[in-house]
Design a protein around this motif. Structure first.
Motif, PDB file in Angstrom:
ATOM      1  N   THR A  29       0.946  -1.354   0.132  1.00  0.00           N
ATOM      2  CA  THR A  29       0.065  -0.150  -0.081  1.00  0.00           C
ATOM      3  C   THR A  29       1.007   1.084   0.169  1.00  0.00           C
ATOM      4  N   VAL A  30       1.942   1.376   0.851  1.00  0.00           N
ATOM      5  CA  VAL A  30       2.823   2.409   0.924  1.00  0.00           C
ATOM      6  C   VAL A  30       3.472   2.749  -0.480  1.00  0.00           C
ATOM      7  N   THR A  31       3.921   1.693  -1.267  1.00  0.00           N
ATOM      8  CA  THR A  31       4.567   1.779  -2.605  1.00  0.00           C
ATOM      9  C   THR A  31       3.607   2.398  -3.455  1.00  0.00           C
ATOM     10  N   ILE A  32       2.278   1.874  -3.462  1.00  0.00           N
ATOM     11  CA  ILE A  32       1.379   2.417  -4.331  1.00  0.00           C
ATOM     12  C   ILE A  32       0.926   3.773  -4.347  1.00  0.00           C
ATOM     13  N   ARG A  33       0.777   4.064  -3.036  1.00  0.00           N
ATOM     14  CA  ARG A  33       0.383   5.449  -2.653  1.00  0.00           C
ATOM     15  C   ARG A  33       1.694   6.560  -2.801  1.00  0.00           C
ATOM     16  N   ARG A  34       2.926   5.903  -2.861  1.00  0.00           N
ATOM     17  CA  ARG A  34       4.007   6.803  -3.228  1.00  0.00           C
ATOM     18  C   ARG A  34       4.193   6.944  -4.755  1.00  0.00           C
ATOM     19  N   ASP A  35       3.548   5.799  -5.482  1.00  0.00           N
ATOM     20  CA  ASP A  35       3.690   5.899  -7.026  1.00  0.00           C
ATOM     21  C   ASP A  35       2.502   6.884  -7.382  1.00  0.00           C
ATOM     22  N   ILE A  36       1.364   6.780  -6.757  1.00  0.00           N
ATOM     23  CA  ILE A  36       0.338   7.953  -7.042  1.00  0.00           C
ATOM     24  C   ILE A  36       0.506   9.426  -6.676  1.00  0.00           C
ATOM     25  N   ALA A  37       1.341   9.407  -5.536  1.00  0.00           N
ATOM     26  CA  ALA A  37       1.718  10.810  -5.293  1.00  0.00           C
ATOM     27  C   ALA A  37       2.670  11.397  -6.401  1.00  0.00           C
ATOM     28  N   GLN A  38       3.656  10.442  -6.903  1.00  0.00           N
ATOM     29  CA  GLN A  38       4.711  11.026  -7.734  1.00  0.00           C
ATOM     30  C   GLN A  38       3.874  11.256  -9.250  1.00  0.00           C
ATOM     31  N   LEU A  39       2.998  10.508  -9.583  1.00  0.00           N
ATOM     32  CA  LEU A  39       2.203  10.689 -10.761  1.00  0.00           C
ATOM     33  C   LEU A  39       1.284  11.794 -10.675  1.00  0.00           C
ATOM     34  N   ALA A  40       0.621  12.029  -9.591  1.00  0.00           N
ATOM     35  CA  ALA A  40      -0.040  13.361  -9.391  1.00  0.00           C
ATOM     36  C   ALA A  40       0.762  14.518  -9.340  1.00  0.00           C
ATOM     37  N   SER A  41       1.983  14.466  -8.854  1.00  0.00           N
ATOM     38  CA  SER A  41       2.773  15.653  -8.897  1.00  0.00           C
ATOM     39  C   SER A  41       3.107  15.916 -10.437  1.00  0.00           C
ATOM     40  N   GLU A  42       3.255  14.919 -11.187  1.00  0.00           N
ATOM     41  CA  GLU A  42       3.576  15.216 -12.491  1.00  0.00           C
ATOM     42  C   GLU A  42       2.364  15.483 -13.488  1.00  0.00           C
ATOM     43  N   GLY A  43       1.078  15.631 -12.891  1.00  0.00           N
ATOM     44  CA  GLY A  43      -0.126  15.929 -13.455  1.00  0.00           C
ATOM     45  C   GLY A  43      -0.656  14.774 -14.372  1.00  0.00           C
ATOM     46  N   LEU A  44      -0.282  13.600 -14.032  1.00  0.00           N
ATOM     47  CA  LEU A  44      -0.797  12.434 -15.065  1.00  0.00           C
ATOM     48  C   LEU A  44      -2.036  11.705 -14.490  1.00  0.00           C
ATOM     49  N   VAL A  45      -2.177  11.849 -12.884  1.00  0.00           N
ATOM     50  CA  VAL A  45      -3.310  11.413 -12.267  1.00  0.00           C
ATOM     51  C   VAL A  45      -3.980  12.395 -11.351  1.00  0.00           C
ATOM     52  N   ARG A  46      -5.107  12.216 -10.575  1.00  0.00           N
ATOM     53  CA  ARG A  46      -5.436  12.824  -9.467  1.00  0.00           C
ATOM     54  C   ARG A  46      -6.123  11.752  -8.556  1.00  0.00           C
ATOM     55  N   ARG A  47      -5.706  12.310  -7.276  1.00  0.00           N
ATOM     56  CA  ARG A  47      -6.050  11.365  -6.108  1.00  0.00           C
ATOM     57  C   ARG A  47      -7.556  11.623  -5.580  1.00  0.00           C
ATOM     58  N   VAL A  48      -8.103  10.499  -5.410  1.00  0.00           N
ATOM     59  CA  VAL A  48      -9.313  10.490  -4.897  1.00  0.00           C
ATOM     60  C   VAL A  48      -9.479   9.686  -3.656  1.00  0.00           C
ATOM     61  N   HIS A  49     -10.646   9.811  -2.836  1.00  0.00           N
ATOM     62  CA  HIS A  49     -10.640   8.754  -1.684  1.00  0.00           C
ATOM     63  C   HIS A  49     -10.465   7.439  -1.765  1.00  0.00           C
ATOM     64  N   GLY A  50      -9.360   7.038  -1.236  1.00  0.00           N
ATOM     65  CA  GLY A  50      -9.074   5.510  -1.359  1.00  0.00           C
ATOM     66  C   GLY A  50      -8.486   5.184  -2.788  1.00  0.00           C
ATOM     67  N   GLY A  51      -8.186   5.917  -3.460  1.00  0.00           N
ATOM     68  CA  GLY A  51      -7.402   5.536  -4.677  1.00  0.00           C
ATOM     69  C   GLY A  51      -7.057   6.743  -5.756  1.00  0.00           C
ATOM     70  N   VAL A  52      -7.371   6.483  -7.180  1.00  0.00           N
ATOM     71  CA  VAL A  52      -6.681   7.309  -7.987  1.00  0.00           C
ATOM     72  C   VAL A  52      -7.613   7.296  -9.330  1.00  0.00           C
ATOM     73  N   ALA A  53      -7.665   8.412  -9.771  1.00  0.00           N
ATOM     74  CA  ALA A  53      -8.374   8.647 -10.988  1.00  0.00           C
ATOM     75  C   ALA A  53      -7.671   9.566 -12.077  1.00  0.00           C
ATOM     76  N   LEU A  54      -8.219   9.389 -13.342  1.00  0.00           N
ATOM     77  CA  LEU A  54      -7.779  10.303 -14.398  1.00  0.00           C
ATOM     78  C   LEU A  54      -7.843  11.852 -14.097  1.00  0.00           C
ATOM     79  N   PRO A  55      -6.906  12.563 -14.701  1.00  0.00           N
ATOM     80  CA  PRO A  55      -7.123  14.120 -14.351  1.00  0.00           C
ATOM     81  C   PRO A  55      -8.092  14.626 -15.104  1.00  0.00           C
ATOM     82  N   THR A  56      -8.933  15.580 -14.552  1.00  0.00           N
ATOM     83  CA  THR A  56     -10.126  16.229 -15.425  1.00  0.00           C
ATOM     84  C   THR A  56      -9.526  17.167 -16.664  1.00  0.00           C
ATOM     85  N   VAL A  57     -10.394  17.462 -17.459  1.00  0.00           N
ATOM     86  CA  VAL A  57     -10.021  18.195 -18.801  1.00  0.00           C
ATOM     87  C   VAL A  57      -9.182  19.595 -18.199  1.00  0.00           C
TER      88      VAL A  57
END
Length: 363
Positions: free
Chosen positions: A41-69
């Motif tokens: 879980t820690v590794t996945i959250r770290r991946d999500i944080a890195q991808l979110a910082s690059e604007g490739l994903v957005r974090r949602v409660h309990g997971g991850v989603a594609l960024p909005t337009v």
């Protein structure tokens, strides 16, 4: 020449697979990703944080989603901060504002945004507020949870299971089958009480009592420091004041303070350590009404120093390092975000004693 990617090949592959699954499904839960990618879980959250910082994903409660337009159009929409720390404290009008200011200062220094929430000493379950913070996509949690309610251990276990860095404020706790400690930053309240008692004993007081506000979570630590100092200095506390009083706003407080003063007069007690400021001020006012002089007849030291110095006479007081507590908690959270594998840290910070007009040598 292009700059080589410093990330490991497994990390790059895992994040690429995460993005592929996200393109297919739109929204993914962290629990789904841990199973699909074979990572913690820690590794996945770290991946999500890195991808979110690059604007490739957005974090949602309990997971991850594609960024909005809109987010894809404006990658700087979240401002200059590299992440966010959620902070939940039990009050926004006493003690904790100073802690929050220190936390905000430290957060800015490490490029984090502080998301502050206030709970209540009357709230038995902190989790609804904590869920809201997690829903906002914070990268870490700094929490001062209620520890005297039936839901306390459930809250601690829930915090430990979020996969987020968690730092407890002015609280300590363990979780899991091995009772592993959560990271924490606390004031050494026992040492603060010890300093106050030693100061009074140094002035020549041989009977030093204690008056403590019943609802305060700091109360047992202050009493322990009082007992330790008395034992170390050879002072007997069995024939002095050891009183609990309700909150100063309670209609029963006046009666309890009178009982404490009656006990002081009956036992020859010449000095009192009182927690917290409001109760100390109420006690001094009751002394004035009973024509007892402070510090002439009774020396008083307050514990908290929120408003003790503004009273007349200005009260000598123990001051917890509120701002430093907030700063240390954010630093601890930031270090954990940067290095999830580091050992658990538990920080204890010493308070200070502010000498003012409410103590004298005994007559």
């Amino acid at each position: 020449m292009s700059t080589p990617d410093k990330r490991g090949p497994l990390q790059v592959t895992r994040r690429a697979r995460l993005l592929e699954q996200l393109q297919r499904d739109g929204v993914l839960r962290v629990s789904d990703l841990t199973d699909a990618l074979g990572a913690s879980t820690v590794t996945i959250r770290r991946d999500i944080a890195q991808l979110a910082s690059e604007g490739l994903v957005r974090r949602v409660h309990g997971g991850v989603a594609l960024p909005t337009v809109d987010e894809l159009r404006d990658p700087e929409a979240d401002g200059p901060f590299s992440g966010a720390v959620g902070m939940l404290v039990p009050s926004l009008d006493y003690y904790w504002p100073h802690v929050a200011r220190g936390a905000e200062e430290a957060a800015r220094e490490v490029d984090l945004r502080l998301v502050l929430r206030g709970s209540s000493y009357e709230t038995e379950d902190d989790r609804p507020q904590l869920h809201r913070l997690v829903d906002q996509g914070v990268d870490a949690l700094i929490v001062a949870p209620r520890m005297d309610v039936p839901t306390a251990q459930h809250t601690i276990e829930w915090l430990a299971g979020t996969g987020l860095p968690v730092v407890l404020l002015e609280r300590t706790a363990t979780a899991g089958p091995h009772h592993a400690h959560l990271e924490s930053v606390v004031t050494d309240h026992a040492q603060g009480a010890n300093m106050a008692v030693r100061h009074l004993i140094g002035l020549g007081h041989h009977k030093v009592g204690v008056v403590l506000a019943t609802p305060s979570p700091t109360r047992p630590h202050v009493r322990r420091g009082w007992l330790e100092a008395a034992a170390e200095c050879g002072i007997d506390v069995t024939d002095t004041v050891d009183a609990l009083v309700p909150d100063a706003k309670s209609p029963d407080c006046r009666t309890a303070l009178d009982e404490a003063l009656d006990r002081a007069l009956a036992t020859g007690t010449t000095a009192l350590l009182v927690h917290a400021d409001a109760e100390a001020i109420a006690l001094v006012q009751r002394c004035e009404e009973r024509r007892l002089s402070v510090p002439g007849d009774l020396s008083i030291i307050a514990y908290d120093d929120e408003v003790a110095g503004l009273f007349s006479p200005a009260l000598t007081a123990v001051r917890p390092p509120r701002r430093s507590i907030g700063r240390a908690a954010v630093r601890l959270a930031a270090d954990r975000i940067a290095d999830p594998q580091r050992p658990t840290h538990r920080i204890m910070i010493s308070p200070s004693l502010r000498i003012r007009d409410s103590v004298l040598r005994p007559r």
